[in-house]
Write a protein that holds these residues in place. Sequence first.
Motif, PDB file in Angstrom:
ATOM      1  N   THR A 155      -5.594  -9.299  27.383  1.00  0.00           N
ATOM      2  CA  THR A 155      -5.780  -8.784  28.743  1.00  0.00           C
ATOM      3  C   THR A 155      -4.524  -8.086  29.238  1.00  0.00           C
ATOM      4  N   TYR A 156      -3.373  -8.673  28.949  1.00  0.00           N
ATOM      5  CA  TYR A 156      -2.105  -8.083  29.372  1.00  0.00           C
ATOM      6  C   TYR A 156      -1.920  -6.702  28.746  1.00  0.00           C
ATOM      7  N   ALA A 157      -2.225  -6.584  27.446  1.00  0.00           N
ATOM      8  CA  ALA A 157      -2.071  -5.298  26.768  1.00  0.00           C
ATOM      9  C   ALA A 157      -2.990  -4.243  27.394  1.00  0.00           C
ATOM     10  N   LEU A 158      -4.234  -4.620  27.673  1.00  0.00           N
ATOM     11  CA  LEU A 158      -5.159  -3.683  28.304  1.00  0.00           C
ATOM     12  C   LEU A 158      -4.660  -3.258  29.682  1.00  0.00           C
ATOM     13  N   ASN A 159      -4.154  -4.200  30.441  1.00  0.00           N
ATOM     14  CA  ASN A 159      -3.646  -3.872  31.774  1.00  0.00           C
ATOM     15  C   ASN A 159      -2.422  -2.964  31.699  1.00  0.00           C
ATOM     16  N   GLN A 160      -1.554  -3.214  30.731  1.00  0.00           N
ATOM     17  CA  GLN A 160      -0.379  -2.358  30.576  1.00  0.00           C
ATOM     18  C   GLN A 160      -0.778  -0.931  30.214  1.00  0.00           C
ATOM     19  N   ALA A 161      -1.785  -0.802  29.363  1.00  0.00           N
ATOM     20  CA  ALA A 161      -2.266   0.531  28.997  1.00  0.00           C
ATOM     21  C   ALA A 161      -2.857   1.242  30.210  1.00  0.00           C
ATOM     22  N   ARG A 162      -3.614   0.495  31.015  1.00  0.00           N
ATOM     23  CA  ARG A 162      -4.228   1.102  32.202  1.00  0.00           C
ATOM     24  C   ARG A 162      -3.172   1.502  33.232  1.00  0.00           C
ATOM     25  N   ARG A 163      -2.131   0.664  33.361  1.00  0.00           N
ATOM     26  CA  ARG A 163      -1.056   1.006  34.300  1.00  0.00           C
ATOM     27  C   ARG A 163      -0.386   2.312  33.902  1.00  0.00           C
ATOM     28  N   THR A 164      -0.235   2.510  32.608  1.00  0.00           N
ATOM     29  CA  THR A 164       0.364   3.745  32.120  1.00  0.00           C
ATOM     30  C   THR A 164      -0.584   4.916  32.300  1.00  0.00           C
ATOM     31  N   ALA A 165      -1.840   4.714  31.927  1.00  0.00           N
ATOM     32  CA  ALA A 165      -2.823   5.802  31.979  1.00  0.00           C
ATOM     33  C   ALA A 165      -3.062   6.288  33.399  1.00  0.00           C
ATOM     34  N   PHE A 166      -3.086   5.360  34.364  1.00  0.00           N
ATOM     35  CA  PHE A 166      -3.429   5.717  35.734  1.00  0.00           C
ATOM     36  C   PHE A 166      -2.234   5.615  36.680  1.00  0.00           C
ATOM     37  N   ASP A 167      -1.052   5.783  36.115  1.00  0.00           N
ATOM     38  CA  ASP A 167       0.169   5.717  36.920  1.00  0.00           C
ATOM     39  C   ASP A 167       0.079   6.693  38.101  1.00  0.00           C
ATOM     40  N   GLY A 168       0.390   6.184  39.298  1.00  0.00           N
ATOM     41  CA  GLY A 168       0.298   7.018  40.485  1.00  0.00           C
ATOM     42  C   GLY A 168      -1.070   7.003  41.132  1.00  0.00           C
ATOM     43  N   GLU A 169      -2.048   6.331  40.510  1.00  0.00           N
ATOM     44  CA  GLU A 169      -3.394   6.208  41.063  1.00  0.00           C
ATOM     45  C   GLU A 169      -3.641   4.751  41.431  1.00  0.00           C
ATOM     46  N   PRO A 170      -4.556   4.482  42.367  1.00  0.00           N
ATOM     47  CA  PRO A 170      -4.838   3.099  42.744  1.00  0.00           C
ATOM     48  C   PRO A 170      -5.266   2.216  41.576  1.00  0.00           C
ATOM     49  N   ALA A 171      -5.963   2.793  40.598  1.00  0.00           N
ATOM     50  CA  ALA A 171      -6.460   2.001  39.469  1.00  0.00           C
ATOM     51  C   ALA A 171      -5.339   1.387  38.640  1.00  0.00           C
ATOM     52  N   ALA A 172      -4.118   1.873  38.801  1.00  0.00           N
ATOM     53  CA  ALA A 172      -2.993   1.292  38.066  1.00  0.00           C
ATOM     54  C   ALA A 172      -2.527  -0.016  38.684  1.00  0.00           C
ATOM     55  N   LEU A 173      -2.938  -0.280  39.910  1.00  0.00           N
ATOM     56  CA  LEU A 173      -2.459  -1.460  40.632  1.00  0.00           C
ATOM     57  C   LEU A 173      -3.275  -2.696  40.286  1.00  0.00           C
ATOM     58  N   SER A 174      -2.653  -3.851  40.437  1.00  0.00           N
ATOM     59  CA  SER A 174      -3.375  -5.114  40.302  1.00  0.00           C
ATOM     60  C   SER A 174      -4.097  -5.411  41.595  1.00  0.00           C
ATOM     61  N   PRO A 175      -5.356  -5.856  41.548  1.00  0.00           N
ATOM     62  CA  PRO A 175      -6.056  -6.208  42.787  1.00  0.00           C
ATOM     63  C   PRO A 175      -5.469  -7.446  43.459  1.00  0.00           C
ATOM     64  N   CYS A 176      -4.585  -8.162  42.748  1.00  0.00           N
ATOM     65  CA  CYS A 176      -3.914  -9.334  43.331  1.00  0.00           C
ATOM     66  C   CYS A 176      -2.557  -8.986  43.921  1.00  0.00           C
ATOM     67  N   GLY A 177      -2.098  -7.752  43.735  1.00  0.00           N
ATOM     68  CA  GLY A 177      -0.750  -7.397  44.144  1.00  0.00           C
ATOM     69  C   GLY A 177       0.263  -7.878  43.121  1.00  0.00           C
ATOM     70  N   THR A 178       1.527  -7.655  43.388  1.00  0.00           N
ATOM     71  CA  THR A 178       2.597  -8.114  42.503  1.00  0.00           C
ATOM     72  C   THR A 178       3.142  -9.454  42.997  1.00  0.00           C
ATOM     73  N   ALA A 179       3.906 -10.117  42.140  1.00  0.00           N
ATOM     74  CA  ALA A 179       4.511 -11.390  42.530  1.00  0.00           C
ATOM     75  C   ALA A 179       5.440 -11.191  43.733  1.00  0.00           C
ATOM     76  N   GLU A 180       6.167 -10.087  43.744  1.00  0.00           N
ATOM     77  CA  GLU A 180       7.092  -9.818  44.845  1.00  0.00           C
ATOM     78  C   GLU A 180       6.323  -9.609  46.154  1.00  0.00           C
ATOM     79  N   GLU A 181       5.201  -8.896  46.086  1.00  0.00           N
ATOM     80  CA  GLU A 181       4.401  -8.644  47.292  1.00  0.00           C
ATOM     81  C   GLU A 181       3.779  -9.936  47.819  1.00  0.00           C
TER      82      GLU A 181
END
Length: 424
Positions: A155-181
């Motif tokens: 799952t992590y690998a798939l998410n990392q690929a999606r973050r790269t593919a959709f960088d700058g688009e909402p789909a790159a974000l986690s629906p849970c937000g980041t740990a810092e947020e």
Amino acid sequence: MTTDYERILLAEGIGYSEILDPKFKTNTLKIFFSQPLSAATAAGSALATSLLTASNQRYPSIAQLRKKLQMLYGAAIFGSVQREGDIQTNHISATVIDDRYALEQEPLFDEVLELLLDCLFRPNAADGAFSQTEFRIRQQNLLDTIKAEIDEKRTYALNQARRTAFDGEPAALSPCGTAEEVAALTPASAYAAYQELLRTAGIEIYFVGPAKKAGLADKLRRAFAAIPDRKPQPLCAIAPSPAKPEPQEVHELLPVAQCKLVLLWKTAYENPWVLAMLSAVFGGTPSSKLFANVREKMSLCYYCAASYSTFKQSLTVDSGIEQQNVEKTRDAILQQLREIQQGNITQEELENAKMSFHDSIYGIGDTPSSYINWYFGQFCKGISLSQDELHEKYQSVTIPQLVEAANTLTLDTIYLMDCKKEAE
């Protein structure tokens, strides 16, 4: 498929769907709150959803609410969050056995409905802030969920690929937000996120049960009519992403025994049924090209599967492999795609893929959740098809269409989770 289905509008941006099937012995109510996925709101909305299902003013602790639910024959109220393309969807659900199966035929659903509405409209909050005690518990739970993402390596690998593919688009974000947020949230800011969700989200409500519940739609209409200044935002779940001029490669070293390789393609091809069938022929069934050749004949990987996203018009292949087979596997995956692009698809491969869609389509309705996912998925995609109509969409796909679609794919992202040596 269903004995009875109807969708009505309770108010602007609030839909109510009733799905009746006499085979079920439970009643389920699920409420979706959909909003544009944003770094500014994702964490707050996710945490607020979790808090809403933990307690309410009548039962102001997790333990008290759970005890009450256990008394109602093990009823359940729970929430979760997911991503649909560029949209964040938060949902809360309630399920309970049908009144017929209670010892005294008690009105179980009515009681659970009141509990759910209490959670939603009378939360455990005061002076514009959630309870500090419940907030800290749920905040830590969400932080643990985010930090645990890396433990599920596929799952992590798939998410990392999606973050790269959709960088700058909402789909790159986690629906849970980041740990810092999430860590930066407060009881007051989470409560503000909850208020904003009620006020601006698109709301879809689904009831699944064996028989109609008299007055349910009216009760829900009255409850949601009490939301002040409601102004739902326009939503667009399907948001194709432009492909990069050249594929972007990401190489990440982690202490793993098995490498993970993810390839993601984008396309402007607009027929989602052809693209979904292409994904199945490529790597979506045990008779697909990737499974039959890359995994079985060549023995290059532990798994190798393709999936298609309608929302982003992207096709993804992910595989688990030994480090020495990374390049061979990558080349083999690309070669199998070239085979499809050149028209080397057998009628048997196509028919096997069609059969897999037949089985999944006519399996809809086996559970309440399958009904809800079916209708909500169609709503997000802006379509309304019966099982038979959808089945025909897939059955009419031809080999020339698959070849045409395959030749529109542009490789956008290559992600490799590589095995980090202990000495490093």
